[in-house]
Design an enzyme around this catalytic site. Structure first.
Site, PDB file in Angstrom:
ATOM      1  N   GLY A 105      35.790  43.114  38.699  1.00  0.00           N
ATOM      2  CA  GLY A 105      36.673  42.446  37.736  1.00  0.00           C
ATOM      3  C   GLY A 105      35.853  41.795  36.630  1.00  0.00           C
ATOM      4  CG  ASP A 139      37.390  34.282  42.174  1.00  0.00           C
ATOM      5  OD1 ASP A 139      38.067  33.984  41.168  1.00  0.00           O
ATOM      6  OD2 ASP A 139      37.700  35.190  42.954  1.00  0.00           O
ATOM      7  CD  GLU A 188      43.930  35.585  43.546  1.00  0.00           C
ATOM      8  OE1 GLU A 188      44.806  36.210  42.944  1.00  0.00           O
ATOM      9  OE2 GLU A 188      42.712  35.807  43.425  1.00  0.00           O
TER      10      GLU A 188
HETATM   11  O1  F6P Z   1      37.198  38.131  39.922  1.00  0.00           O
HETATM   12  C1  F6P Z   1      37.802  37.940  41.176  1.00  0.00           C
HETATM   13  C2  F6P Z   1      39.257  37.853  41.000  1.00  0.00           C
HETATM   14  O2  F6P Z   1      39.441  36.956  39.977  1.00  0.00           O
HETATM   15  C3  F6P Z   1      40.051  37.421  42.222  1.00  0.00           C
HETATM   16  O3  F6P Z   1      40.258  36.041  42.341  1.00  0.00           O
HETATM   17  C4  F6P Z   1      41.345  38.160  42.064  1.00  0.00           C
HETATM   18  O4  F6P Z   1      41.998  38.359  43.272  1.00  0.00           O
HETATM   19  C5  F6P Z   1      40.874  39.434  41.465  1.00  0.00           C
HETATM   20  O5  F6P Z   1      39.791  39.107  40.629  1.00  0.00           O
HETATM   21  C6  F6P Z   1      41.935  40.176  40.762  1.00  0.00           C
HETATM   22  O6  F6P Z   1      41.368  41.236  40.048  1.00  0.00           O
HETATM   23  P1  F6P Z   1      42.186  42.502  39.527  1.00  0.00           P
HETATM   24  O7  F6P Z   1      43.603  42.124  39.297  1.00  0.00           O
HETATM   25  O8  F6P Z   1      41.461  42.902  38.289  1.00  0.00           O
HETATM   26  O9  F6P Z   1      42.075  43.536  40.603  1.00  0.00           O
END
Ligand code: F6P
Length: 363
Positions: free
Chosen positions: A13, A142, A237
């Site tokens: 991400g 995070d 989350e």
């Molecule tokens: O970078 C980590 C994060 O921010 C997590 O907290 C979250 O669950 C995830 O990325 C979501 O990423 P994507 O929606 O891009 O798969």
């Protein structure tokens, strides 16, 4: 080993500051060492099949410091190095590693820098076992990576979440409502904890501390009884009720705990409740000055690590010192919020509840 050409890729991400790391890496590589730099597009996949490389010079990184996202593209599908066998089970695919390394060597690449989270650093480590010199740079909003004190992107995420809390405060107060803000934090509650403190919330729910809704209802009623007829809750989350599980929108995609908390509290109290999911707004946009500085230090640090031959290592900042730590020490590991740490204790001293307040639950 004489270095002439180096490559950089972004994996997982995105996070505000990725472009700042790319810029700093290119500038330091060119200015200090005269190395040629190429960017590998779309994460590890960019060196599988026909190589997708782009030359990166001083001109290409101009104006990147304040730009969010990653100019190289990224993927967090997590497919690299895995394939399905005849039974439909995932199994390790060494051929992908071999192809990546063979392509890198064919392109004359002497070392690769991997900007990624704990999963990507595990791949980076394994690429080293196939003979490719690799240096890792920690990345996640995070802030839950082992080995380094703070990742870039975290400060930006806290800023966005704090701004959202400030906005929710005014509308919550107008309507005597309970507002629940859901923020990112799959395995760890760093964003919720820090933004919660900065935004002056009444409850912080994080994956490290399972919560009981009765403790939250008690806090809301207690506030009501002293004339504070609105409340603000921030929830990561990945947070979950005691004995319960994290909530997914669909397989692999966390989300919905904010609505769950708001709906349950509407039943447990006589308050009107609303939930807001902040989502990718936390990950997009321009990095804060702190994240730009961190990104610059990590990018320059990656060049330094290569020049020192510190392969198989992650560039890290500990106690404000730039160091390297073995990739294996941080690969596939998470740094949780210390549940009795100073930040949590500070919040508790301010009357913030985490949902584990036994005395309140039993009342
Ligand atoms: O970078 C980590 C994060 O921010 C997590 O907290 C979250 O669950 C995830 O990325 C979501 O990423 P994507 O929606 O891009 O798969």
């Amino acid at each position: 080993m004489a270095i002439r050409k180096v490559a950089i890729l972004t994996s997982g991400g995105d996070a505000p500051g990725l472009n700042g790391v790319i810029r700093a890496f290119v500038k330091s590589a060119v200015i200090e060492h005269g190395w040629e730099v190429v960017g590998i597009e779309d994460g590890f996949e960019g060196l599988v099949g026909k190589p997708r490389l782009r030359p990166l010079g001083l001109k290409e990184v101009r104006g990147l410091l304040g730009r969010g996202g990653t100019i190289l593209g990224s993927t967090n599908k997590g497919n690299f190095g895995w394939r399905k066998n005849a039974q439909g089970e995932l199994e390790r695919n060494d051929a992908a590693y071999q192809e990546f390394v063979a392509n890198a060597k064919a392109e004359g690449i002497d070392a690769v820098v991997v900007l990624g989270g704990e999963g990507s650093q595990s791949i980076a480590h394994d690429l080293g076992n196939f003979g490719l010199p690799v240096v890792g740079v920690p990345k996640t909003i995070d802030n839950d990576l082992v080995g380094t004190d703070q990742t870039f992107g975290f400060d930006t995420a806290i800023g966005v979440a704090t701004d959202a809390l400030d906005r929710l405060h005014t509308t919550a107060e107008s309507h005597d409502r309970v507002m629940v803000l859901e923020v990112m934090g799959r395995h760890a509650g760093w964003i919720a904890l820090h933004a919660g403190l900065a935004g002056g919330v009444d409850a912080i729910l994080i994956p490290e501390i399972p919560f009981d809704l009765r403790a939250l209802a008690h806090k809301i009623n207690e506030r009501d009884s002293v004339g504070s007829s609105f409340s603000i809750i921030i929830v990561a989350e990945g947070a979950m009720p005691t004995g319960g599980e994290a909530i997914y929108q669909r397989e692999g995609l966390l989300g919905g705990i904010g609505y769950y908390v708001a709906n349950q509290l509407a039943t447990l109290t006589d308050k009107d409740t609303r939930a807001v999911v902040l989502g990718h707004i936390q990950r997009g946009g321009s990095p804060t000055p702190i994240d730009r500085i961190l990104a610059s230090r990590y990018g320059v640090g990656a060049v330094w690590a290569i020049s020192q031959g510190r392969f198989g290592q992650l560039v890290a900042i500990q106690n404000d010192q730039l160091i390297t730590v073995p990739l294996l020490e941080c690969a596939n590991k998470i740094k949780p919020v210390p549940v009795d740490g100073q930040m949590v204790r500070t919040a508790r001293s301010l009357g913030v509840v985490f949902g584990d307040e036994e005395h309140r639950i039993n009342q």
